[in-house]
Design a protein around this motif. Sequence first.
Motif, PDB file in Angstrom:
ATOM      1  N   ALA A 114     -60.514 -23.171  48.074  1.00 21.43           N
ATOM      2  CA  ALA A 114     -61.575 -22.379  47.430  1.00 21.43           C
ATOM      3  C   ALA A 114     -61.235 -20.893  47.500  1.00 21.43           C
ATOM      4  CB  ALA A 114     -62.928 -22.653  48.091  1.00 21.43           C
ATOM      5  N   GLU A 115     -60.756 -20.461  48.661  1.00 22.09           N
ATOM      6  CA  GLU A 115     -60.415 -19.040  48.834  1.00 22.09           C
ATOM      7  C   GLU A 115     -59.214 -18.654  47.962  1.00 22.09           C
ATOM      8  OE1 GLU A 115     -62.101 -16.760  49.978  1.00 22.09           O
ATOM      9  OE2 GLU A 115     -60.669 -15.132  50.257  1.00 22.09           O
ATOM     10  N   SER A 116     -58.231 -19.557  47.877  1.00 23.01           N
ATOM     11  CA  SER A 116     -57.073 -19.213  47.042  1.00 23.01           C
ATOM     12  C   SER A 116     -57.479 -19.175  45.563  1.00 23.01           C
ATOM     13  CB  SER A 116     -55.897 -20.162  47.298  1.00 23.01           C
ATOM     14  OG  SER A 116     -56.175 -21.415  46.761  1.00 23.01           O
ATOM     15  N   LEU A 117     -58.388 -20.040  45.154  1.00 20.64           N
ATOM     16  CA  LEU A 117     -58.866 -19.992  43.766  1.00 20.64           C
ATOM     17  C   LEU A 117     -59.663 -18.716  43.510  1.00 20.64           C
ATOM     18  CD1 LEU A 117     -60.012 -23.711  43.308  1.00 20.64           C
ATOM     19  CD2 LEU A 117     -58.179 -22.590  42.030  1.00 20.64           C
ATOM     20  N   ARG A 118     -60.455 -18.314  44.519  1.00 19.83           N
ATOM     21  CA  ARG A 118     -61.246 -17.085  44.363  1.00 19.83           C
ATOM     22  C   ARG A 118     -60.320 -15.886  44.150  1.00 19.83           C
ATOM     23  NH1 ARG A 118     -62.583 -12.925  46.470  1.00 19.83           N
ATOM     24  NH2 ARG A 118     -61.600 -13.245  48.501  1.00 19.83           N
ATOM     25  N   ASN A 119     -59.232 -15.860  44.926  1.00 22.32           N
ATOM     26  CA  ASN A 119     -58.252 -14.784  44.754  1.00 22.32           C
ATOM     27  C   ASN A 119     -57.552 -14.868  43.407  1.00 22.32           C
ATOM     28  OD1 ASN A 119     -58.323 -13.131  47.078  1.00 22.32           O
ATOM     29  ND2 ASN A 119     -57.512 -14.852  48.262  1.00 22.32           N
ATOM     30  N   LEU A 120     -57.123 -16.075  43.063  1.00 23.35           N
ATOM     31  CA  LEU A 120     -56.427 -16.286  41.789  1.00 23.35           C
ATOM     32  C   LEU A 120     -57.311 -15.841  40.616  1.00 23.35           C
ATOM     33  CD1 LEU A 120     -53.913 -17.699  40.417  1.00 23.35           C
ATOM     34  CD2 LEU A 120     -55.307 -19.758  40.341  1.00 23.35           C
ATOM     35  N   PHE A 121     -58.592 -16.152  40.702  1.00 20.92           N
ATOM     36  CA  PHE A 121     -59.528 -15.827  39.624  1.00 20.92           C
ATOM     37  C   PHE A 121     -60.108 -14.412  39.758  1.00 20.92           C
ATOM     38  CE2 PHE A 121     -60.648 -20.620  39.200  1.00 20.92           C
ATOM     39  CZ  PHE A 121     -59.541 -20.802  38.393  1.00 20.92           C
ATOM     40  N   GLU A 122     -59.666 -13.693  40.806  1.00 22.16           N
ATOM     41  CA  GLU A 122     -60.098 -12.300  41.019  1.00 22.16           C
ATOM     42  C   GLU A 122     -61.611 -12.167  40.998  1.00 22.16           C
ATOM     43  OE1 GLU A 122     -57.801 -10.504  37.879  1.00 22.16           O
ATOM     44  OE2 GLU A 122     -56.147 -10.093  39.235  1.00 22.16           O
ATOM     45  N   LEU A 123     -62.277 -13.041  41.780  1.00 23.95           N
ATOM     46  CA  LEU A 123     -63.743 -12.996  41.856  1.00 23.95           C
ATOM     47  C   LEU A 123     -64.149 -12.253  43.124  1.00 23.95           C
ATOM     48  CD1 LEU A 123     -64.464 -16.698  40.811  1.00 23.95           C
ATOM     49  CD2 LEU A 123     -65.082 -14.653  39.491  1.00 23.95           C
ATOM     50  N   ASP A 124     -64.961 -11.218  42.952  1.00 22.48           N
ATOM     51  CA  ASP A 124     -65.436 -10.425  44.083  1.00 22.48           C
ATOM     52  C   ASP A 124     -66.493 -11.229  44.841  1.00 22.48           C
ATOM     53  OD1 ASP A 124     -66.683  -8.682  45.785  1.00 22.48           O
ATOM     54  OD2 ASP A 124     -67.207  -7.193  44.251  1.00 22.48           O
ATOM     55  N   PRO A 125     -66.285 -11.482  46.153  1.00 18.79           N
ATOM     56  CA  PRO A 125     -67.250 -12.329  46.874  1.00 18.79           C
ATOM     57  C   PRO A 125     -68.663 -11.761  46.874  1.00 18.79           C
ATOM     58  CG  PRO A 125     -65.621 -11.374  48.388  1.00 18.79           C
ATOM     59  CD  PRO A 125     -65.176 -11.055  46.995  1.00 18.79           C
ATOM     60  N   LYS A 126     -68.775 -10.445  46.732  1.00 17.60           N
ATOM     61  CA  LYS A 126     -70.116  -9.827  46.784  1.00 17.60           C
ATOM     62  C   LYS A 126     -70.808  -9.797  45.410  1.00 17.60           C
ATOM     63  CE  LYS A 126     -69.296  -6.606  50.611  1.00 17.60           C
ATOM     64  NZ  LYS A 126     -67.958  -6.021  50.404  1.00 17.60           N
ATOM     65  N   ALA A 127     -70.084 -10.114  44.361  1.00 18.26           N
ATOM     66  CA  ALA A 127     -70.675 -10.010  43.012  1.00 18.26           C
ATOM     67  C   ALA A 127     -71.753 -11.067  42.806  1.00 18.26           C
ATOM     68  CB  ALA A 127     -69.578 -10.169  41.968  1.00 18.26           C
ATOM     69  N   PHE A 128     -72.834 -10.669  42.136  1.00 18.97           N
ATOM     70  CA  PHE A 128     -73.871 -11.632  41.771  1.00 18.97           C
ATOM     71  C   PHE A 128     -73.396 -12.445  40.564  1.00 18.97           C
ATOM     72  CE2 PHE A 128     -76.818  -8.812  44.072  1.00 18.97           C
ATOM     73  CZ  PHE A 128     -77.547  -9.769  44.779  1.00 18.97           C
ATOM     74  N   VAL A 129     -73.760 -13.722  40.559  1.00 15.67           N
ATOM     75  CA  VAL A 129     -73.401 -14.581  39.413  1.00 15.67           C
ATOM     76  C   VAL A 129     -73.954 -13.978  38.125  1.00 15.67           C
ATOM     77  CG1 VAL A 129     -73.840 -16.841  38.366  1.00 15.67           C
ATOM     78  CG2 VAL A 129     -73.181 -16.691  40.782  1.00 15.67           C
ATOM     79  N   ARG A 130     -75.175 -13.409  38.195  1.00 13.94           N
ATOM     80  CA  ARG A 130     -75.791 -12.882  36.964  1.00 13.94           C
ATOM     81  C   ARG A 130     -75.017 -11.686  36.390  1.00 13.94           C
ATOM     82  NH1 ARG A 130     -79.828 -11.503  40.717  1.00 13.94           N
ATOM     83  NH2 ARG A 130     -79.672  -9.325  41.377  1.00 13.94           N
ATOM     84  N   SER A 131     -74.174 -11.053  37.236  1.00 16.15           N
ATOM     85  CA  SER A 131     -73.442  -9.884  36.745  1.00 16.15           C
ATOM     86  C   SER A 131     -72.069 -10.264  36.162  1.00 16.15           C
ATOM     87  CB  SER A 131     -73.229  -8.883  37.893  1.00 16.15           C
ATOM     88  OG  SER A 131     -72.262  -9.402  38.790  1.00 16.15           O
ATOM     89  N   LEU A 132     -71.717 -11.541  36.223  1.00 22.02           N
ATOM     90  CA  LEU A 132     -70.371 -11.946  35.776  1.00 22.02           C
ATOM     91  C   LEU A 132     -70.273 -11.959  34.253  1.00 22.02           C
ATOM     92  CD1 LEU A 132     -69.711 -15.003  38.166  1.00 22.02           C
ATOM     93  CD2 LEU A 132     -69.070 -12.595  38.512  1.00 22.02           C
ATOM     94  N   SER A 133     -69.102 -11.611  33.755  1.00 21.05           N
ATOM     95  CA  SER A 133     -68.846 -11.749  32.315  1.00 21.05           C
ATOM     96  C   SER A 133     -68.713 -13.243  32.006  1.00 21.05           C
ATOM     97  CB  SER A 133     -67.544 -11.040  31.944  1.00 21.05           C
ATOM     98  OG  SER A 133     -66.443 -11.771  32.458  1.00 21.05           O
ATOM     99  N   ARG A 134     -68.651 -13.560  30.725  1.00 13.57           N
ATOM    100  CA  ARG A 134     -68.544 -14.970  30.320  1.00 13.57           C
ATOM    101  C   ARG A 134     -67.295 -15.612  30.934  1.00 13.57           C
ATOM    102  NH1 ARG A 134     -67.294 -16.597  24.851  1.00 13.57           N
ATOM    103  NH2 ARG A 134     -67.842 -18.781  24.662  1.00 13.57           N
ATOM    104  N   GLY A 135     -66.189 -14.887  30.882  1.00 17.06           N
ATOM    105  CA  GLY A 135     -64.936 -15.412  31.416  1.00 17.06           C
ATOM    106  C   GLY A 135     -64.968 -15.547  32.932  1.00 17.06           C
ATOM    107  N   GLN A 136     -65.588 -14.549  33.605  1.00 21.14           N
ATOM    108  CA  GLN A 136     -65.689 -14.627  35.080  1.00 21.14           C
ATOM    109  C   GLN A 136     -66.584 -15.794  35.486  1.00 21.14           C
ATOM    110  OE1 GLN A 136     -67.128 -10.638  35.519  1.00 21.14           O
ATOM    111  NE2 GLN A 136     -65.165  -9.865  36.293  1.00 21.14           N
ATOM    112  N   ARG A 137     -67.607 -16.029  34.696  1.00 22.81           N
ATOM    113  CA  ARG A 137     -68.516 -17.146  34.957  1.00 22.81           C
ATOM    114  C   ARG A 137     -67.774 -18.478  34.831  1.00 22.81           C
ATOM    115  NH1 ARG A 137     -74.172 -16.535  34.727  1.00 22.81           N
ATOM    116  NH2 ARG A 137     -75.093 -18.587  34.609  1.00 22.81           N
ATOM    117  N   ALA A 138     -66.928 -18.560  33.806  1.00 19.10           N
ATOM    118  CA  ALA A 138     -66.136 -19.777  33.623  1.00 19.10           C
ATOM    119  C   ALA A 138     -65.191 -19.968  34.813  1.00 19.10           C
ATOM    120  CB  ALA A 138     -65.344 -19.699  32.326  1.00 19.10           C
ATOM    121  N   ARG A 139     -64.626 -18.857  35.322  1.00 16.28           N
ATOM    122  CA  ARG A 139     -63.733 -18.951  36.483  1.00 16.28           C
ATOM    123  C   ARG A 139     -64.504 -19.435  37.708  1.00 16.28           C
ATOM    124  NH1 ARG A 139     -59.745 -13.740  36.241  1.00 16.28           N
ATOM    125  NH2 ARG A 139     -59.515 -13.656  34.011  1.00 16.28           N
TER     126      ARG A 139
END
Length: 302
Positions: A114-139
Motif C-alpha cells: 500500500a505504501e509503495s503504491l501511495r508513493n508510486l501514485f504520488e498521493l499525499d497522505p494528508k490530502a483529503f479525498v474531496r480535494s483530489l483531481s479526477r486522476g488522483q482519485r482514480a489512483r
Amino acid sequence: MNQHILEIHDLKRSYGKKVALDGVSLSVPAGGVFGLLGGNGAGKTTVLRHTLGLLAAQSGSVRVFGLDPVADPVGTLARIGYLSENRDLPDWMRIHQLISYSQAFYPNWDPDYAESLRNLFELDPKAFVRSLSRGQRARAGLLVALAHRPDLLILDEPSSGLDPVVRRDILGAIIRTIADEGRTVLFSSHLLDEVERVADRIAILHQGRIQLCARMDQVLSGHSRVQLRFSSAVSHFPPAGIWIHSEGSGHDWSLVAEAGIENIRAEVARLQAEILSVDPMNLDDIFVARTAGKPLAAGVRA
Ligand code: ATP
C-alpha cells in the motif's frame, strides 16, 4: 476444481422497460487479463455489478469462485478488489485515513505494498479525498483495490481520468504483474488499443448481448478484411455464414470474414468472385464490424 473464477449463465436484467442484459453467458478462467468491451450503454457496468453481488440476477445465474455473490458476499468480496466507474471513496477522509480504514476490511492487506503504491501514485497522505483531481482519485481507488492482493481485480473503465503515462506504463504494468502472479483481472473498457495491449481474452458486449468471447490471439487471427470483385454487379450482400460485415456496391465489395484463409477461398470460389486482397484486422476494426448495425447472433467460442 473450478477453473473459472467467474461464470455467468443466461443473465437478464432490465431497469424498468430498458433491457440492459439480454441473456449474457460468460466464463472467465482463473489467471490472466480479461477485457470486457462495449460502447456506451452496452451493459458492462451492469455485468460487473452482478459479479460483485451489488445487483441480484433477475434471471440466470452468477457464480464467483463457485459462490453466489449475493448470497455469500463475505466469501466473495474478501477476494475481490474493485475500482468502480465513479471511483466512490469517502470524501471526508484523508489519504492516510482511507488506507487504514480500507485495511480494516481485509485480513490480507499488505501495508508495504500500500505504501509503495501511495508513493508510486504520488498521493499525499494528508490530502483529503474531496480535494483530489479526477486522476488522483482514480489512483487512490486503484490503491485500495490492489493493496489486499485480491484473487480477482475488477476495474470499471480503469483508464478514465488517468493521464497517458499512468495509463500506459503504470496501470499496464500493474495489470500484467497481477496476471503473472496467477491472479485474474477483469476490466471494462472502450479503449480498444489499450485492451489489445493488455488483455489475454476479451468479450464484446453490444446492446446487452455477447457478440464474441475468445482469446485475443484467436480474435485477431480469426478475422480478415477481404476485398472482392464480382464478375456481375451485386446490389445487396447481407452478412451471413463466414461474412460478418459487408460494405460496397456493384462489382467491388469489402467484407469482414470470421474464418481462416482456406475457408475464405472456398467461399469466394462458391460466390464466383475474385479476391483482390486479404488483410489482417486490428481490434478496433473487428469491434466496429461486430457491433455496427443490428445486433448479431451470439457467437460464444471460449
Ligand atoms: P458506459 O460505457 O456508458 O458506462 P456500460 O456498458 O457500462 O456503459 P451500463 O451502465 O451497464 O452500460 O448500462 C446498460 C444500460 O442500462 C444503459 O442503457 C443504461 O442507460 C441502463 N441503466 C444502467 N443503470 C441503470 C439504472 N440504475 N436505471 C436505469 N437504467 C440503467
